[in-house]
Every structure is written in C-alpha cells, then in structure tokens.
Write a protein that holds these residues in place. Structure first.
Motif, PDB file in Angstrom:
ATOM      1  N   PHE A 180      -3.821   0.429   0.696  1.00 20.51           N
ATOM      2  CA  PHE A 180      -3.717   1.722   1.377  1.00 20.51           C
ATOM      3  C   PHE A 180      -4.184   2.853   0.476  1.00 20.51           C
ATOM      4  N   LEU A 227      -7.762   2.984   0.432  1.00 25.68           N
ATOM      5  CA  LEU A 227      -8.322   3.637   1.612  1.00 25.68           C
ATOM      6  C   LEU A 227      -8.361   5.150   1.426  1.00 25.68           C
ATOM      7  N   THR A 265      -0.238  -2.446  12.447  1.00 25.13           N
ATOM      8  CA  THR A 265       1.107  -2.563  11.875  1.00 25.13           C
ATOM      9  C   THR A 265       1.645  -3.981  12.082  1.00 25.13           C
ATOM     10  N   ILE A 298       2.693   7.303  -0.336  1.00 26.13           N
ATOM     11  CA  ILE A 298       2.655   5.861  -0.114  1.00 26.13           C
ATOM     12  C   ILE A 298       3.152   5.120  -1.354  1.00 26.13           C
ATOM     13  N   THR A 355       2.828   1.070   6.361  1.00 27.65           N
ATOM     14  CA  THR A 355       1.591   0.709   7.060  1.00 27.65           C
ATOM     15  C   THR A 355       1.245   1.730   8.123  1.00 27.65           C
ATOM     16  N   SER A 413       0.133   5.049   6.550  1.00 28.24           N
ATOM     17  CA  SER A 413      -1.191   4.971   5.906  1.00 28.24           C
ATOM     18  C   SER A 413      -2.299   4.841   6.924  1.00 28.24           C
ATOM     19  N   VAL A 414      -2.109   3.913   7.844  1.00 27.11           N
ATOM     20  CA  VAL A 414      -3.183   3.662   8.808  1.00 27.11           C
ATOM     21  C   VAL A 414      -3.443   4.913   9.637  1.00 27.11           C
ATOM     22  N   PHE A 458      -5.163   7.600   7.500  1.00 23.59           N
ATOM     23  CA  PHE A 458      -6.551   7.248   7.226  1.00 23.59           C
ATOM     24  C   PHE A 458      -7.404   7.441   8.469  1.00 23.59           C
TER      25      PHE A 458
END
Lengths: 468, 455
Positions: free
Chosen positions: A15, A18, B247, B361, B385, B388-389, B392
């Motif tokens: 992460f 990223l 996730t 994170i 997760t 972050s996802v 991003f």
C-alpha cells in the motif's frame, strides 16, 4: 498468527508503495506538464487573472513593442499593420484562440503567476496593481516583415529563420496571416487557417529535403557509402512500384546524387540501408519524438517505422510516403548540420523582466543534443554547399563572401497531377559570424529550387543586413 | 575444531547473543511504550501544528469577502480546534486511542475542513459538525474493537443489516449523476449506506476468515460479499464495488495465504473489469477520457481537465486559501477535493498529504500487528486495505494515473457518511492496537512480579 503478521507487513508495504507511485507520478506530471496545463486555453483562471492583473508586454528582440495592455485593461498591438501581420501567430491573440501564441502559451509569465510570494505580499501591502512580467522575444520584427513581403502573394506556407548556434528563433512567419485587432474575420475564414502557426503546427511531407537525413544515415551505417554508384535511368522499380525521376541523370555517385537530388539513386540507397538503419537515424534526428520544449509547442514529426514494405522504405527515404515534418523541425535539422551534428533547442524567449525591472532567470531548457557525428555533419555540409553552388539550389546563393549550404525539396502533395507540389528549401549560412539557418515551405508552390530558394536567399540576406 | 573455527563460532555466538539482547531490548522498549499513556513529544508537535493550521485557515475562511458563515460558525471552529488538541493530548489517557494515529487523522480532517470552509461556508460547517460527531463515533468503535468478545452473534446481525442498508437506496433512493446510491434522511440530509456497509463487510469477513480454515466454511462471508457487490452494481456504484472486491480479496490472502486462489481472484477481477468495460457505456467513456481527455474538453474530459488545470495553476505553493477558482471542477468538494487542495495550498502540500496518508497506513499497521487474536488482526487489516485502496483510487484518478472512479477521498471529502465511516474505521484501528494493552499489563506484572523479557 506470525504468518498473518508477515502478510500484513507485506500488504502494508504494498500500500505504501502505491502511495509512493502516486506521489512520484504526481511530481513527474506536474514538473513536465504543469506549465502546459496552466497555459491551456480551457483554463478559466487565465481569463479570471486577466481581470486582476495587468498583463505584461511582449517586445521583439530589439525592444519594439508587439503587444501590451493599456490603462483600460485592453490588449493593444503595434500601430503598424505590417508588423501586426508579420508576427501574428507568434504573438497570438488576447482570447486564447491562438493557443500557441505567446500571449496564451506564456500567460503564466505575462500574468505574473511566477512572481514570488514576497513580491505579491509587497504589492498587497503597498496597494500596487499587480503587474505581470514583460517578455522580450528572440524574434525580430523587421526580419519578419521583410520575410512576409518576400513570400509570394496568395500562397500559403511558412518561413523559419533561426540562429543555428544558439537556437534562437529570429523569425517565424506563417502564411496566411491575421490581424490580432480583428480576429473575427480570420475566424470566419476557417479554411484559410490563418490562426494556425504553420511553422510549428503544419505537418508536411519534407520531400527531397529529407535526403539530408538519408545521406547522414548512409554515411553512418554503410561502410562503403563513398563508393556508391548508381546509373539513373529515370525510374527505379521497387516492389510493385517505380520511383521516378523527371529525367535520367546518368551515372551518379553519392555526391552528385545529392547535389542533383536524384530520387532513384536515393531509393536504391535506401534498399541498401534497410528499415532499421534509416529509422534509427530518423529517430536520432528527432522524428517520432514527443517534443516538450519550454518555450513553444511544436507538433511531432513522424517517420514510419512499422509495417514498411520495400516501396514504403524507398518513398520514405526521399521524404514522401508517410514522412511528415514541420518547417521548424527542418530548420532544426539545418542547425544540426551547421553545428557539427548538435541540434539546438529552439528558444523563443530572450528575456523576462519583472515590473520592477529585475531580470528573471529563464528556464535552462534541455540544451542541444547530438544527432550525428561532427565528421558526418561536415561531410553533409560540403554536399549541401555543392547543392547551392551548382546543384538544384543555386537561387539561394548569396555572394558577398557568404557561403550558403542547403537542400531543395519538391514534395508531392497529392496523387492528383494537377495539384502542385510543396516547394521546400532548407539551409544555412556557413559563416560563424552570420549563423543563420532557414526553412522555407510554400504550399503547392511547385519547384523548391525555383520558388522556395529565392525566398530563403532574401530571408538570409535580410538577417545578415540587420546584423541580428 | 581448529583454532580459527573455534574463534569464528565463538564470534558467531556472541553476535547471535547480541542480536537476541537487542531484540529483547527493543521488545521491552515497545512494551513499555505501549503502557505509557500520553503522546510522545513529536506527536504533540503534530497536533499543535495542525491546530495552528486549522485556526489560521478558519480565520482566513471566515474573513474572506463573500463568505456567509452562520451564527454558529465561530463556535464550531473553536470546537474543532480544541477537540483536535484534546483527542491527541488528553483523551488517550482514558480511552483506547493511539496519539499518533489520532494526530494524523486530525491533520487530514483538518485540511478537508479548512479547504471546504473556504470554498463554501455551508459545506464547511456541516463537515465540522460531522467531524465532531465522528470523533464520538470513533471513540465508540475503538472501545468496541478493544472489547469485542462474541463476534458470532453479531456477525449474523451485521450481514442482515448490511444487505438491508445496501438495498435501501434501490428502493428509496433516486438516480443522481448516473448512480443510485444515496437516500435522503429527513433532517440529516443525504446518506450513503455503502460507506457504512464497508464496516459491516470488514467485520463479517474478519470473523469468518479468522474462525474457519477451509474455503467451504468461509462461504457465507464470500456470499455476503458477492451479494453486496451485486447490489452496488445495480446501483451503478462501480467504484465502491471495486473497493469491496479488493478488500475481500486482500483479507482472504492475509488470512489464508492461499496464493493460487488469490491469483485466481485477481484474474476474476480483471475479467469482471473487462466485462464491465463492455457492458457499461460510461466505463468506456471513463477509460477513453483517462487516455486522452483533451479529445473532449467540454464533455467527458471536462472534469479531469479542470482538475489538472487547477493542480497546475496552483504551482508549488498554491494560489492561496480562498483564491483560485475551484468551483470550475465538477464535484470539487467531494471526489476532487485533492485538486482543490493542490490549487489553493500548493503541489508540495499535495505531496505532503499523500505522505500523511502513507504514515497513517504505516501507523495503522503497527497498531494492527499488536493484536492478540487473528480476528482483531484481520479486522484491522481490512480497514487498512479499504482506506489504502480508496485513497489510491481517487488520488491516482484525479492526477490521471488511472481512470476516474466515483469514490471519495477518506477524511477529506465532503460528506457525512464518508467522514463518519472513515472515522469509524480509524476507531477500529485504535481499538485493535489498544486491545493488546490489557493483556500486556497482565503478562508483565502478574507473572512473578517481574518485568522485562518474557521467556
């Protein structure tokens, strides 16, 4: 549990990676493209800023004012109509319709986006109207006017005059021209395309002027180039086609093939060179490259490197087929030959001065790059001198002790025989005291040697007379 | 053994012994730090700087000509600044909160509130109100995460609740901007249940993945996840569906370590993406606008182009709070808030913001790794997760690294549901980290009254 811990650590690293990627891409795109985003005509901030800031003035290299903002906030242009027309596409208009004009492309500078925090604070505290920076261009208004009058009336095309040592652009004339005071009438006649700067945005087949590149490629990749011999009979069969020439030249070597611009000889040469070598040289000369110059936008030239048949290769080697170049790019190629193989970066801004008179540092630019060895450049130069001495380019010769090196081009523009070819001349003055390079393109002008070369001569002569 | 070999083996043993001692030292230090209740010095600095930044920002926002703050505005601003300091410096002594994580969350939320207040007083004030409510929600979630004992009963309830909430917009909501994922609650405004159902999803998945070993036993959770994604796709909220999918996939990998199945899942996801590209017209538009937005500057590409123009115009240090023209960007206050931040506060600040997310994170990971049971670890991992996802996806979308998806930027975007859900997720992170403290105290101080390295 420990295993899960390890996986979680791995995932967290992924992460963070990223985010690092996002940050890196952010920095990269902002660094390379940020300025272009600001200058984009769709940016409403430019017009909003114009209400808040007095836009700086644009002058030519000798200080002649080309565009400035008066007390009422109106953008004013030169009183002389000839001057206005001569530099129209370079300066642009005040509404962003000419997106590559200095008034729009360098709006960041002219509207004071680059002023520092302290200066802005100073303005705010002292109640001064915020003024943008003044820009002095490398372009000469006198030269541009002379070039415009030398251009055949009623024809379209482009003339670029540059300093091959420094890369400074001395004149960029694109015909037809428009009057910035009256942009609407230019808009009405969309077909003429007066708002387009053909020097940087016009992509044309370079025709025989591309033989400069082919010659350089042959000298680099063919060990026996000097022994090249060809019997020109007027046509050369390649694949299912024939490359033709207007008349049979007879027995040629490399030098006479170039001097007389023999298509069939070069077509034969291309078969010996092969796709990879010629393509590699073309790309070294910046074909297919994404030009990202600081001072101006130039459309990318293309040299096809995929799916080439033998005929495609032959036609490409003489600058036809899918080969396209802008007049400015051809001028840069002339500069590269003059400069011992180093192609300079084209510069349009000579000086940027703040409202208080402080000179701001210009962007460093990308410097020059080597496109061929100095030895090959010297060899190409001697051929180009011969072109003007006794070959197809004699009408570009100067006299007065100044030697001109050049190459003519007559690029077929259409399969229709009734449509005249584009007339090209690409060349330069060899003297280091008068380092001027020129590229002339007359759309559908006919023969390069007869139509484009005389314009080049007049442009170079004027540059020498003005002592730019 | 020769003399050389003996020397070497002795040196090796010494080195090993030193390493062991160092590791034990670090462990002890970590455990002692765990027991300490207040924030470290640097964390206090972050909190103070955030408070100063917020205060200055609010002042600029309220003083700006053209702003129309309500009567409550100054009180709200004061409450926000003070609670920011309070939650970092004082509250961790009483509640299971991690000071550093709290400081980072406050910084992110604070940036959002400052920028929102300057572009629109009404939105800024609503955001501040939701922030204060979110702090309460965060505390509740952290206590819940710390003390949760019987997940089995609550899991079933969570599944039912989640499906009901996701189904609600289909029945009660309307089509807005091509998606139907909002419902309007009387008095509170619009409510986006998919944000809260994220919490349900993480909860359900964590329980099933930690309690069971075989894929077959994990099936109910996977079915639940699939049902959620289906409901989301019916609502045309494809971005959130993607977040749910990732996730689930990541949690599955974290729990089982089954690489082949995970790779299969990734492949299935890409297949679904390709299918979605073909089925949904607006996905095609999004992808082509990602590749070349300049081809349609007034239509499909307008949003991303205006965002890029805003980011570029900001320069390194921004045009200043309250300056610039952010309202040219559609959705500038939620999905595209990052572009507004870059325009007003500068590109350097934008990079700093990304760094803050990364730090969040990392800190979250540290807290999650302290969990004693795999359920807690998976719960925390799911939260990491999702955050972050989502971050991003929208940050990279705004700068044209990937195609745009309609998701919000956690903690910054305007939106009560988004903010509360993210604060709740942060609360879970706090709680998982703190749950270790009780066990640790027990371990350190009861066994023979000794402290220090355990056996």
């Amino acid at each position: 549990m420990k295993v899960i811990r390890r996986r979680i650590r791995l995932l967290a690293a992924l992460f963070v990676g990223l985010f690092g990627l996002t940050g890196a891409y952010f920095c990269y795109s902002v660094y390379f493209y940020g300025g272009r985003w600001v200058a984009n005509p769709h940016n409403p901030r430019i017009s909003a800023q114009k209400k808040a800031v007095v836009m700086g003035s644009v002058t030519d290299r000798e200080g002649t004012p080309l565009a400035w903002t008066d007390e009422t906030g109106q953008r004013r242009y030169s009183a002389s109509r000839d001057t206005r027309l001569a530099v129209s596409q370079v300066v642009g208009d005040s509404e962003g319709k000419v997106s590559t004009g200095v008034d729009t492309f360098h709006a960041q500078i002219l509207l004071g986006f680059k002023t520092g925090l302290m200066e802005r604070l100073g303005d705010a505290v002292l109640g001064r109207t915020h003024r943008g920076d003044d820009v002095q261009l490398t372009v000469s208004e006198r030269l541009s006017r002379a070039v415009s009058s030398a251009f055949p009336k009623g024809k379209r095309g482009a003339v670029v005059v540059m300093n091959w040592k420094s890369g400074e652009i001395l004149s960029m004339v694109s015909m037809p021209q428009f009057d910035p005071v009256d942009v609407d009438s230019a808009l009405e006649d969309q077909q003429a395309g007066a708002l387009v700067n053909r020097c940087t945005q016009g992509l044309y087949p370079p025709g025989s002027t591309f033989k400069i590149v082919t010659l350089a490629s042959a000298l680099q990749h063919l060990p026996d180039a000097e022994e090249f011999a060809f019997d020109c009979t007027g046509y050369y069969p390649v694949g299912s086609y024939s490359v033709t020439e207007q008349s049979a030249h007879g027995l040629m070597d490399l030098s006479s093939a170039f001097t007389n611009s023999c298509n069939t000889a070069f077509a034969a040469l291309s078969q010996e060179l092969g796709y990879e070598s010629l393509g590699a040289t073309a790309e070294a000369f910046a074909f297919n490259e994404n030009f990202l110059f600081d001072d101006l936008i130039i459309y990318n030239s293309s040299y096809p490197i995929d799916g080439l048949s033998a005929e495609d290769l032959a036609w490409s080697s003489i600058g036809q087929g899918r080969v396209l170049a802008t007049p400015l790019h051809m001028a840069l190629i002339a500069c590269a030959v003059a400069n011992g193989g180093r192609m300079p970066e084209p510069r349009l801004l000579r000086q940027v001065v703040s409202p208080e008179g402080r000179v701001r540092p210009l962007s460093a630019g990308h410097g020059s790059r080597s496109v061929m060895t100095a030895q090959i450049a010297g060899r190409v130069e001697s051929e180009m001198i011969r072109v003007v001495e006794r070959g197809t380019g004699t009408r570009a010769a100067l006299g007065n002790g100044y030697v001109v090196a050049g190459k003519t081009g007559t690029a077929e523009a259409s399969d229709d025989k009734n449509v005249a070819a584009h007339a090209w001349f690409v060349g330069y003055v060899t003297s280091g005291r008068a380092p001027y390079a020129v590229a002339v393109l007359v759309e559908n002008g006919g023969s390069g040697g007869r139509v484009a070369a005389p314009i080049a001569r007049r442009a170079l002569q004027k540059a020498i007379d003005l002592g730019l | 053994m020769s003399r050389e070999e003996r020397k070497r083996s002795r040196a090796g043993k010494e080195a090993a012994g030193l390493r062991e001692a160092k590791r034990a030292d670090a462990e002890t230090r970590d455990r002692v730090r765990l027991l300490a209740k207040g924030p470290g010095g640097s964390v206090a600095w972050i909190a103070i700087l955030t408070a100063v930044f917020e205060a200055a920002g609010f002042l600029v926002a309220l003083q700006r000509p053209g702003s129309s703050p309500s009567l409550l505005a100054p009180e709200l601003c004061l409450a926000v600044v003070l609670s920011g300091l309070f939650t970092v410096l004082i509250l961790p002594r009483f509640l299971p909160l991690d000071p550093l994580l709290m400081a980072l969350v406050n910084f992110l939320c604070g940036t959002g509130m400052v920028v929102l207040l300057t572009v629109s007083c009404e939105r800024g004030e609503r955001q501040m109100a939701f922030y204060l409510a979110g702090l309460v929600f965060m505390s509740v979630m952290s206590l819940a995460a710390e003390h949760l004992r019987h997940p089995r009963m609550t899991t079933a309830a969570a599944m039912i609740l989640g499906l009901a909430l996701l189904g609600a917009p289909l029945v009660l909501g309307e089509w807005v901007n091509g998606a139907k994922n909002w419902i309007t609650l009387p008095g509170l405004g619009s409510f986006q249940p998919s944000e809260f159902v994220k919490l349900c999803l993480i909860f359900v998945l964590a329980h099933y993945f930690s309690a069971h070993r075989t894929v077959l036993q994990m099936m109910p959770a996977l079915f639940f996840a699939a049902a959620c994604m289906l409901l989301l796709m019916l609502q045309r909220d494809l971005g959130t569906a993607l977040i749910y999918y990732l996730t689930t996939l990541v949690l599955f990998f974290a729990a089982s370590g089954n690489v082949p199945l995970t790779v299969l899942g990734v492949g299935g996801g890409m297949g679904a993406a390709a299918l979605g590209y073909r089925m949904f017209a607006h996905v095609k538009v999004r992808v082509s606008m990602w590749r070349n937005p300049w081809s349609d500057p007034t239509g499909g590409g307008y949003q991303i182009i205006q965002a890029l123009l805003a980011i570029g115009s900001g320069g390194l240090f921004g045009v200043g709070l309250g300056q610039g023209t952010p309202e040219k960007i559609p959705e500038y206050f939620n999905d595209f808030i990052f572009a507004v931040v870059c325009e007003q506060l500068g590109q350097i600040f934008g990079v700093l913001l990304l760094a803050a997310y990364a730090a969040l994170i990392v800190r979250g990971m540290t807290l999650v790794l302290r969990a004693r049971r795999s359920f807690g670890m998976l719960l925390g991992c799911g939260v990491l997760t999702t955050l972050s996802v989502q971050t991003f996806m929208i940050a990279a979308g705004v700068i044209k690294l990937i195609p745009l998806t309609g998701v919000t930027l956690p903690f910054l975007s305007y939106g009560g549901s988004s903010l509360m859900a993210c604060m709740g997720m942060a609360g879970i992170l706090h709680g998982t980290g703190a749950g270790a403290r009780q066990a640790l105290k027990h371990e350190l101080f009861t066994a023979d009254g000794r402290t220090g390295v355990g056996a």
